[in-house]
Write a protein that holds these residues in place. Sequence first.
Motif, PDB file in Angstrom:
ATOM      1  N   UNK A   1       0.792  -1.520   0.061  1.00 56.20           N
ATOM      2  CA  UNK A   1      -0.519  -0.158  -0.045  1.00 56.20           C
ATOM      3  C   UNK A   1       0.887   1.084   0.236  1.00 56.20           C
ATOM      4  N   UNK A   2       0.354   2.614  -0.331  1.00 59.48           N
ATOM      5  CA  UNK A   2       1.144   3.672  -0.461  1.00 59.48           C
ATOM      6  C   UNK A   2       0.319   4.887  -0.404  1.00 59.48           C
ATOM      7  N   UNK A   3       0.892   6.043   0.642  1.00 62.76           N
ATOM      8  CA  UNK A   3      -0.518   6.603   1.169  1.00 62.76           C
ATOM      9  C   UNK A   3       1.580   8.383   0.791  1.00 62.76           C
ATOM     10  N   UNK A   4       0.335   8.593  -0.365  1.00 61.60           N
ATOM     11  CA  UNK A   4       1.570   9.983  -0.155  1.00 61.60           C
ATOM     12  C   UNK A   4       1.463  11.435   0.175  1.00 61.60           C
ATOM     13  N   UNK A   5       2.012  11.852   0.927  1.00 66.93           N
ATOM     14  CA  UNK A   5       1.966  13.107   1.602  1.00 66.93           C
ATOM     15  C   UNK A   5       2.476  14.180   0.329  1.00 66.93           C
ATOM     16  N   UNK A   6       2.093  15.674   0.385  1.00 74.19           N
ATOM     17  CA  UNK A   6       2.425  16.628   0.444  1.00 74.19           C
ATOM     18  C   UNK A   6       2.331  17.906   1.395  1.00 74.19           C
ATOM     19  N   UNK A   7       3.176  18.888   1.583  1.00 75.03           N
ATOM     20  CA  UNK A   7       2.999  19.992   2.781  1.00 75.03           C
ATOM     21  C   UNK A   7       2.136  19.328   3.750  1.00 75.03           C
ATOM     22  N   UNK A   8       2.470  18.850   4.461  1.00 72.67           N
ATOM     23  CA  UNK A   8       1.126  18.734   4.786  1.00 72.67           C
ATOM     24  C   UNK A   8      -0.161  17.352   4.847  1.00 72.67           C
ATOM     25  N   UNK A   9       0.353  17.167   3.548  1.00 75.13           N
ATOM     26  CA  UNK A   9      -1.820  16.339   3.506  1.00 75.13           C
ATOM     27  C   UNK A   9      -1.750  15.605   2.488  1.00 75.13           C
ATOM     28  N   UNK A  10      -2.622  14.394   2.724  1.00 77.31           N
ATOM     29  CA  UNK A  10      -2.315  13.443   2.042  1.00 77.31           C
ATOM     30  C   UNK A  10      -2.816  13.825   0.779  1.00 77.31           C
ATOM     31  N   UNK A  11      -2.222  13.546  -0.283  1.00 78.15           N
ATOM     32  CA  UNK A  11      -2.846  13.144  -1.419  1.00 78.15           C
ATOM     33  C   UNK A  11      -2.985  11.622  -2.464  1.00 78.15           C
ATOM     34  N   UNK A  12      -2.811  11.025  -1.775  1.00 79.26           N
ATOM     35  CA  UNK A  12      -2.675   9.889  -2.109  1.00 79.26           C
ATOM     36  C   UNK A  12      -2.834   8.502  -1.627  1.00 79.26           C
ATOM     37  N   UNK A  13      -4.286   7.483  -1.220  1.00 78.45           N
ATOM     38  CA  UNK A  13      -3.729   6.403  -0.416  1.00 78.45           C
ATOM     39  C   UNK A  13      -4.655   5.205  -0.827  1.00 78.45           C
ATOM     40  N   UNK A  14      -4.055   4.038  -0.750  1.00 82.90           N
ATOM     41  CA  UNK A  14      -4.478   3.061  -1.905  1.00 82.90           C
ATOM     42  C   UNK A  14      -3.732   2.302  -1.983  1.00 82.90           C
ATOM     43  N   UNK A  15      -3.827   1.171  -2.631  1.00 85.38           N
ATOM     44  CA  UNK A  15      -2.640  -0.055  -2.932  1.00 85.38           C
ATOM     45  C   UNK A  15      -1.967   0.474  -3.708  1.00 85.38           C
ATOM     46  N   UNK A  16      -0.863   0.087  -3.812  1.00 84.03           N
ATOM     47  CA  UNK A  16       0.726   0.332  -4.471  1.00 84.03           C
ATOM     48  C   UNK A  16      -0.707   0.026  -6.312  1.00 84.03           C
ATOM     49  N   UNK A  17      -1.291  -0.454  -6.843  1.00 84.58           N
ATOM     50  CA  UNK A  17      -2.338  -0.544  -8.315  1.00 84.58           C
ATOM     51  C   UNK A  17      -2.608   0.577  -7.922  1.00 84.58           C
ATOM     52  N   UNK A  18      -3.489   0.938  -7.453  1.00 81.92           N
ATOM     53  CA  UNK A  18      -4.340   2.020  -7.273  1.00 81.92           C
ATOM     54  C   UNK A  18      -3.714   3.285  -6.968  1.00 81.92           C
ATOM     55  N   UNK A  19      -2.729   3.478  -7.164  1.00 81.94           N
ATOM     56  CA  UNK A  19      -1.779   4.754  -6.396  1.00 81.94           C
ATOM     57  C   UNK A  19      -1.114   5.156  -7.746  1.00 81.94           C
ATOM     58  N   UNK A  20      -0.616   3.906  -8.297  1.00 82.09           N
ATOM     59  CA  UNK A  20       0.027   4.241  -9.876  1.00 82.09           C
ATOM     60  C   UNK A  20      -1.125   4.340 -10.526  1.00 82.09           C
ATOM     61  N   UNK A  21      -1.671   3.702 -11.234  1.00 85.44           N
ATOM     62  CA  UNK A  21      -3.108   4.314 -11.582  1.00 85.44           C
ATOM     63  C   UNK A  21      -2.410   3.395 -13.183  1.00 85.44           C
TER      64      UNK A  21
END
Length: 248
Positions: free
Chosen positions: A209-229
């Motif tokens: 799973x991957x959670x992406x944070x940018x400037x203190x805010x979550x911008x993506x949260x899901x499985x690796x496949x979902x986040x890669x899209x």
Amino acid sequence: MTRPGSNAGGIEGMLSFNELTKRRGSRDILTDITFTARPGRVTGFLGPNGAGKSSTLRILLGLDRPTSGTALVDGQQFATLRDPMRKIGAVLDGSGAHRSRTGRAHLRWVARAAGISNRRVEEMLELVGIADAGNKRVSTYSLGMGRRLGLAAALIADPEALVLDEPVNGLDPEGIRWIRLFLREQAEQGRTVLLSSHLMGELAETVDDVVVIREGQIVADGTLAEVTGTHHTLEDAFFALTGDRGVR
């Protein structure tokens, strides 16, 4: 394989962040951080340097206080855990060992604090592959050996969850591969594994799973496949999500 004593169907080892906010003066460090790291999976916490990864982990481990929201281990704040070392092990800054101590002496000190026998120390030295260096001073350890010692200390009480901040920074390819396989093994045994990084290529080979944070805010949260899209790689997805031109 499920780690003995774990409850794969329950919430043991689950790490949850709920509307976590941190302000310093007029500056927002974290804003409404919400995500979950689950048992049996490796969750990658990804973001540019300074995005808020380390601040989030420090709050989880009781090293800092949020302005609002919660960071919980098994539904509890770290400060309220009855036996925290058996709940969560962490490596935030290398091995954390005094450089004048031997690796074995450091682990015995950690074990004593947790009420664990020295037999477990020997098991951990073997597990991370530094048994032959156990009587050497930490000051003589390579960066990779120091990382292994840190993992041994984090795992000494057989915790349900493992948290690591930038665990492969500065390691050679062999060291990176060893940590990747080691963390996958820990998840397969039923542990929750949460690791922060800004190295997308390595994360893509490690995480579920991957959670992406940018400037203190979550911008993506899901499985690796979902986040890669629809992107070719996690790196491409990261740049699209964060607007970053490259890893610093």
